[in-house]
Design an enzyme around this catalytic site. Structure first.
Site, short mmCIF file in Angstrom:
data_model
loop_
_atom_site.label_atom_id
_atom_site.label_comp_id
_atom_site.label_asym_id
_atom_site.label_seq_id
_atom_site.Cartn_x
_atom_site.Cartn_y
_atom_site.Cartn_z
N TYR A 109 0.84 -1.21 0.00
CA TYR A 109 0.00 0.00 0.00
C TYR A 109 0.87 1.26 0.00
O TYR A 109 0.66 2.18 -0.80
CB TYR A 109 -0.93 -0.02 1.21
N LYS A 168 1.03 4.00 -3.21
CA LYS A 168 0.64 5.41 -3.04
C LYS A 168 1.83 6.36 -3.24
O LYS A 168 1.66 7.47 -3.75
CB LYS A 168 0.02 5.61 -1.66
#
Length: 282
Positions: A150, A154
């Site tokens: 994650y 991002k």
């Protein structure tokens, strides 16, 4: 003139909050939603145009852009908000499930790229200070253990935003990234259960090596999300930026992340790292 906006991931959470609020403020709102999702709550009592698309699929994103183009009937799109994202794989890098990792990147990283490619022609037609808002995460500043896929997906969008700022500067199209803190959304609603499931499906030797030391961090994160920001709070912060004449490269929105830029500016990098590690392991 009425301004127009396209928001990905608008069927739930912050995306839905932004779509509904902007519609109530008089914007023409196009809401990107996964095919087959229930959109009753999204459209109830407001004028929102749902656009079915899957950000993992090139043809689906292109078809969505063509639908918006038809609705606009020659006018440009004023704002693109890349909000769609999926969440947390609670495993250390040594135990990452590569199929799941690729899916996270397909949605969180390649999704915004696909959407920008498809919708930029419409932004070029705008006469009303067009802009791109990419939602990343406060996690790009703090590499939470067992959250690597994650975090990295991002962080890549931060690079996308920086590139767009330079490439689109001659055309008057602005881009910025939003680094929100934790939010109470469907993505985080069952994080405790998903954390447990991730550890249970981690390869046995990896689990034996890491679980005792790192699982408490994942569980602490799950508990913190129960007290995190409401999606409406972050949505309001983003909406306020739509009228800012000159956008900064990035903005942090959320009670627990506001001090991070100041700390990173004042502290040597290794001291900041030590401070964060203390939060994880104490």
């Amino acid at each position: 003139m009425t301004k127009s906006v396209f928001i990905t991931g608008a069927a739930t959470g912050m995306g839905m909050a932004m779509a509904r609020k902007l519609s109530q403020q008089g914007w023409r709102v196009f809401a990107g939603v996964l095919p087959g999702l229930d959109i009753g709550q999204l459209t109830a009592g407001v004028s929102v145009t749902p656009i079915e698309q899957n950000v993992m699929d090139d043809a689906s994103v292109e078809a969505g852009a063509q639908k918006v183009k038809t609705f606009l009937n020659g006018a440009g799109l004023d704002v693109l908000i890349n909000n769609a994202g999926i969440g947390i794989q609670s495993r250390p890098i040594e135990g990452v499930d590569m199929a799941e990792a690729k899916r996270i990147f397909e949605v969180n990283t390649f999704g915004p790229i696909r959407v920008c490619k498809a919708f930029l022609p419409l932004l070029h037609e705008s006469k009303q200070a067009p802009r791109i808002i990419n939602v990343t995460s406060g996690a790009v500043r703090v590499a939470v253990p067992c959250n690597g896929m994650y975090n990295m997906s991002k962080t890549a969008v931060e690079g996308l935003t920086a590139t767009l700022r330079n490439e689109l500067l001659p055309f008057g199209i602005q881009a910025t990234s939003i680094q929100p803190g934790g939010m109470k959304t469907p993505m985080t609603a069952n994080v405790a259960a998903s954390t447990g499931a991730s550890w249970e499906t981690t390869p046995p030797l990896v689990r034996q090596r890491y679980e005792a030391k790192l699982r408490p961090i994942s569980e602490k994160l799950a508990l913190s999300l129960e007290k995190s920001n409401e999606p409406e709070y972050v949505a309001d912060g983003i909406i306020a930026l739509l009228e800012v004449p000159k956008l900064r490269p990035r903005y942090m929105i959320g009670k627990e992340v506001k001090l991070l830029p100041l700390l990173q500016k004042l502290l040597p990098e290794m001291m900041f790292e030590k401070l964060i590690a203390k939060q994880f392991f104490d």
